[in-house]
Design a protein around this motif. Structure first.
Motif, PDB file in Angstrom:
ATOM      1  N   ASN A 147     -78.513  22.694  -7.692  1.00 47.93           N
ATOM      2  CA  ASN A 147     -78.876  21.376  -7.161  1.00 47.93           C
ATOM      3  C   ASN A 147     -79.361  21.468  -5.722  1.00 47.93           C
ATOM      4  N   LYS A 148     -78.745  22.365  -4.973  1.00 46.75           N
ATOM      5  CA  LYS A 148     -79.169  22.567  -3.592  1.00 46.75           C
ATOM      6  C   LYS A 148     -80.616  23.050  -3.540  1.00 46.75           C
ATOM      7  N   TYR A 152     -83.945  21.216  -1.950  1.00 42.02           N
ATOM      8  CA  TYR A 152     -84.918  21.865  -1.060  1.00 42.02           C
ATOM      9  C   TYR A 152     -86.350  21.611  -1.548  1.00 42.02           C
ATOM     10  N   LEU A 153     -86.532  21.669  -2.871  1.00 40.00           N
ATOM     11  CA  LEU A 153     -87.858  21.410  -3.427  1.00 40.00           C
ATOM     12  C   LEU A 153     -88.297  19.985  -3.139  1.00 40.00           C
ATOM     13  N   PHE A 158     -90.036  24.984   0.311  1.00 38.58           N
ATOM     14  CA  PHE A 158     -90.143  25.834  -0.855  1.00 38.58           C
ATOM     15  C   PHE A 158     -89.517  27.216  -0.643  1.00 38.58           C
ATOM     16  N   GLN A 159     -89.686  27.783   0.521  1.00 36.62           N
ATOM     17  CA  GLN A 159     -89.146  29.115   0.755  1.00 36.62           C
ATOM     18  C   GLN A 159     -87.628  29.102   0.705  1.00 36.62           C
ATOM     19  N   MET A 160     -86.999  28.056   1.252  1.00 35.55           N
ATOM     20  CA  MET A 160     -85.536  27.945   1.187  1.00 35.55           C
ATOM     21  C   MET A 160     -85.075  27.826  -0.258  1.00 35.55           C
ATOM     22  N   ALA A 180     -84.004  31.488 -13.039  1.00 33.97           N
ATOM     23  CA  ALA A 180     -85.274  32.141 -13.380  1.00 33.97           C
ATOM     24  C   ALA A 180     -86.304  31.119 -13.863  1.00 33.97           C
ATOM     25  N   ASN A 181     -85.835  30.137 -14.635  1.00 37.62           N
ATOM     26  CA  ASN A 181     -86.738  29.067 -15.080  1.00 37.62           C
ATOM     27  C   ASN A 181     -87.340  28.331 -13.892  1.00 37.62           C
ATOM     28  N   ASN A 182     -86.494  27.940 -12.968  1.00 37.20           N
ATOM     29  CA  ASN A 182     -86.967  27.205 -11.793  1.00 37.20           C
ATOM     30  C   ASN A 182     -87.890  28.061 -10.927  1.00 37.20           C
ATOM     31  N   LEU A 183     -87.539  29.327 -10.767  1.00 40.57           N
ATOM     32  CA  LEU A 183     -88.388  30.224  -9.978  1.00 40.57           C
ATOM     33  C   LEU A 183     -89.754  30.418 -10.628  1.00 40.57           C
ATOM     34  N   SER A 184     -89.755  30.559 -11.952  1.00 39.40           N
ATOM     35  CA  SER A 184     -91.022  30.735 -12.658  1.00 39.40           C
ATOM     36  C   SER A 184     -91.931  29.527 -12.454  1.00 39.40           C
TER      37      SER A 184
END
Length: 582
Positions: A147-148, A152-153, A158-160, A180-184
């Motif tokens: 959630n954190k 940030y998003l 974005f970098q955080m 991994a889903n969110n990063l992708s």
């Protein structure tokens, strides 16, 4: 007491609500009461009591038995039979509901108080995560970290968010799959498709039947141009979860990209049954009907879309275009004008509206649209010429003359404007006509020289080689002032000379600012002999012009015609004496 506290919150009497809720927390604490108490302290701005109440929320006893009793027993078949009965019974469902309610309250409370309890949002969230890790519900700390990253998003950091999500790569499988889903998806939005594909693969390794991971993988393959393979991943995601709207939408886009409009239409119709008021889905359906040349259906779906997004200028312009193609000028004008109201800088809409008023013989109304176009594109001379032509058509010749003069001042080399000036000053009998005619001659001569230089430059740049067609050198060409030589043997562009010159290719010479074309236009004019008499040449200037607004309508003739004298029908009849008056 719970209801009394809720009523006080609704009335905005937070101090009275705090009294009631504190009494409940001292007698029988529960997650809902603790969350409402945090809301009251947040409204009053009491930072310390927000922290204290959040810790009390984590200490609420849900009266749930040990989770170990639901674990299978490999050696005890009787215990396994009992486990099959109780793992989904009513008591178990009640325990799941209590735990889900506590998790929801903790997540919402952390999101609410994190920006307020510390100097920064990040520090506040870290404090909440530390508290959760020290509580009996440590498994919720990973969800709080996710959630954190999402927060940030939302704050465009974005970098955080990437740093937080990358910290899950070495943690348990469930959290690693979510991260991994969110990063992708994050890398996909940033255009880094290689990293997006990498994390989509990691998510699929963690959970092969995760529809979000399959959709992310399909998106990466779609960007690589492998549409058929991307379609397979979208279909697999739909087999895993039939209500996955992202997979269904992307599948429709792939079918549309492959030209399978009927299949794409079927996908978007299914999606429309799930998302009734989605503007994106309705737009895709309308566009597909338009591609299938089903104009009535396309118009109907665009009308539905206007009901959802009434101020979209592109959709209004599209509706106007459909009605215009059908010949319904009044409806086309209505939607084009609505589009112009919401987006008055669209040049194509402005041009359409101006042309509509000209066709309707209301040239005065067309002037305002061409004036706006001239403001948007000040270096385009055609809009100013349109304005002047509108003034001339409406009979305002003096204003038209002033407009042409201002155009000539800004664009002194424009021959069209000079032609209009010559014509209108001649019609008005002004002395300036001769001056403008002289300027027109000079402008046309300069234009012709520019065209000659440009054509000679293209001929020189397009030369393919230096070989000649004949066995010997048939002629040589020199150039001065930037002219180019072209040979017939391998040139990309050549000019044939008149007469029997015996040359295998063409080679011409030109002097700077003195080159002239022959009457036929196929070669360069030969220079006069040095011994012969000097002959001056008079150039005729073409002062004809074409009205950019088209030919004007003929005025109705109102003069009375000469009636032909009708022959007397009684001319050859002889009147007897009995018919004569007495």
């Amino acid at each position: 007491m719970q209801n009394i506290g809720t009523v006080f919150i609704k009335m905005g009497q937070y101090s009275d609500a705090i009294t009631s809720l504190e009494h409940i927390m001292s007698e029988r604490p529960d997650p809902k009461t603790a969350f409402n108490l945090i809301l009251c302290y947040f409204a009053t701005g009491d930072r310390d009591k927000m922290k204290r109440t959040f810790q009390r929320l984590l200490q609420v006893d849900l009266k749930i038995d040990d989770e170990d009793k639901y674990l299978p027993h490999p050696d005890d078949k009787h215990a396994n039979l009992i486990l099959e009965v109780i793992k989904n019974d009513t008591l178990r469902e009640k325990e799941k509901q209590k735990k889900a309610e506590l998790e929801r309250c903790v997540m919402a409370a952390a999101k609410l108080i994190a920006p307020s309890i510390e100097a920064t949002f990040s520090a506040g969230y870290d404090w909440c995560v530390d508290c959760v890790k020290q509580s009996p519900f440590t498994e919720m700390s990973n969800d709080l970290e996710i959630n954190k990253a999402i927060m940030y998003l939302k704050q465009k950091e974005f970098q955080m968010a990437v740093d937080v999500l990358k910290s899950f790569e070495k943690k348990d499988t469930k959290c690693a799959a979510v991260a991994a889903n969110n990063l992708s998806f994050l890398y996909f939005l940033q255009g880094d498709h290689r990293q997006a594909d990498k994390y989509a693969e990691l998510a699929m390794v963690s959970d092969r039947y995760n529809p979000s991971a399959l959709v992310n993988k399909g998106n990466c393959i779609y960007k690589d141009g492998k549409f058929e393979k991307a379609m397979e991943y979208y279909r697999e995601a739909l087999r895993t979860e039939s209500s996955c709207t992202e997979a269904l939408y992307n599948l429709g886009l792939v079918n549309k990209r492959l030209g399978q409009n009927e299949s794409a239409l079927d996908c978007f119709h299914k999606l429309h049954a799930i998302l009734r008021n989605s503007a994106e889905v309705i737009y895709q359906i309308a566009t597909l009907y338009d591609l299938l040349d089903d104009v009535p259906q396309a118009t109907e779906w665009y009308m539905q879309l206007i009901g959802i997004v009434p101020s979209d200028p592109a959709i209004l312009a599209k509706l106007g275009e459909l009605y215009d193609n059908e010949g319904d000028k009044s409806q086309a004008y209505q939607y084009h004008y609505e589009s112009y109201r919401y987006f008055p800088s669209n040049i194509s809409i402005i041009e359409w509206l101006g042309a509509y008023f000209i066709d309707s013989q209301f040239v005065e109304k067309a002037i305002q649209f061409f004036e706006r176009a001239a403001v948007i594109q000040p270096n385009q001379v055609k809009w100013r010429l349109m304005i002047a032509s509108c003034h001339r058509r409406s009979g305002n010749y003096q204003q038209a003359l002033e407009t042409y003069k201002s155009i000539h001042k800004k664009f002194p080399d424009n021959t069209e404007c000079l032609k209009f000036l010559v014509r209108i000053t001649t019609d008005l009998g002004l002395k300036e006509a001769q001056d403008y005619a002289t300027k027109l001659k000079k402008a046309e001569k300069a234009k012709e020289l520019r065209e000659q230089r440009a054509s000679s430059g293209r001929a020189g740049s397009g030369r393919a080689g230096s070989g000649r067609a004949g066995s010997g050198q048939a002629g040589s060409g020199r150039s001065r002032g930037g002219s180019a030589e072209s040979d017939g043997g391998g040139s990309a562009r050549s000019e044939d000379l008149d007469g029997d010159s015996g040359r295998g290719g063409s080679a011409g010479s030109s002097r700077q600012n003195s080159a002239r074309r022959t009457k036929g236009g196929s070669g360069m004019r030969s220079l006069p002999s040095a011994d012969g008499p000097y002959e001056s040449e008079e150039r005729t200037v073409d002062a004809s012009y074409v009205d950019p607004l088209g030919p004007s309508m003929e005025r109705p003739k109102t003069a009375a015609r000469k009636r032909d004298t009708a022959e007397d029908g009684f001319a050859e009849i002889e009147l007897g004496d009995d018919l004569l008056p007495e």
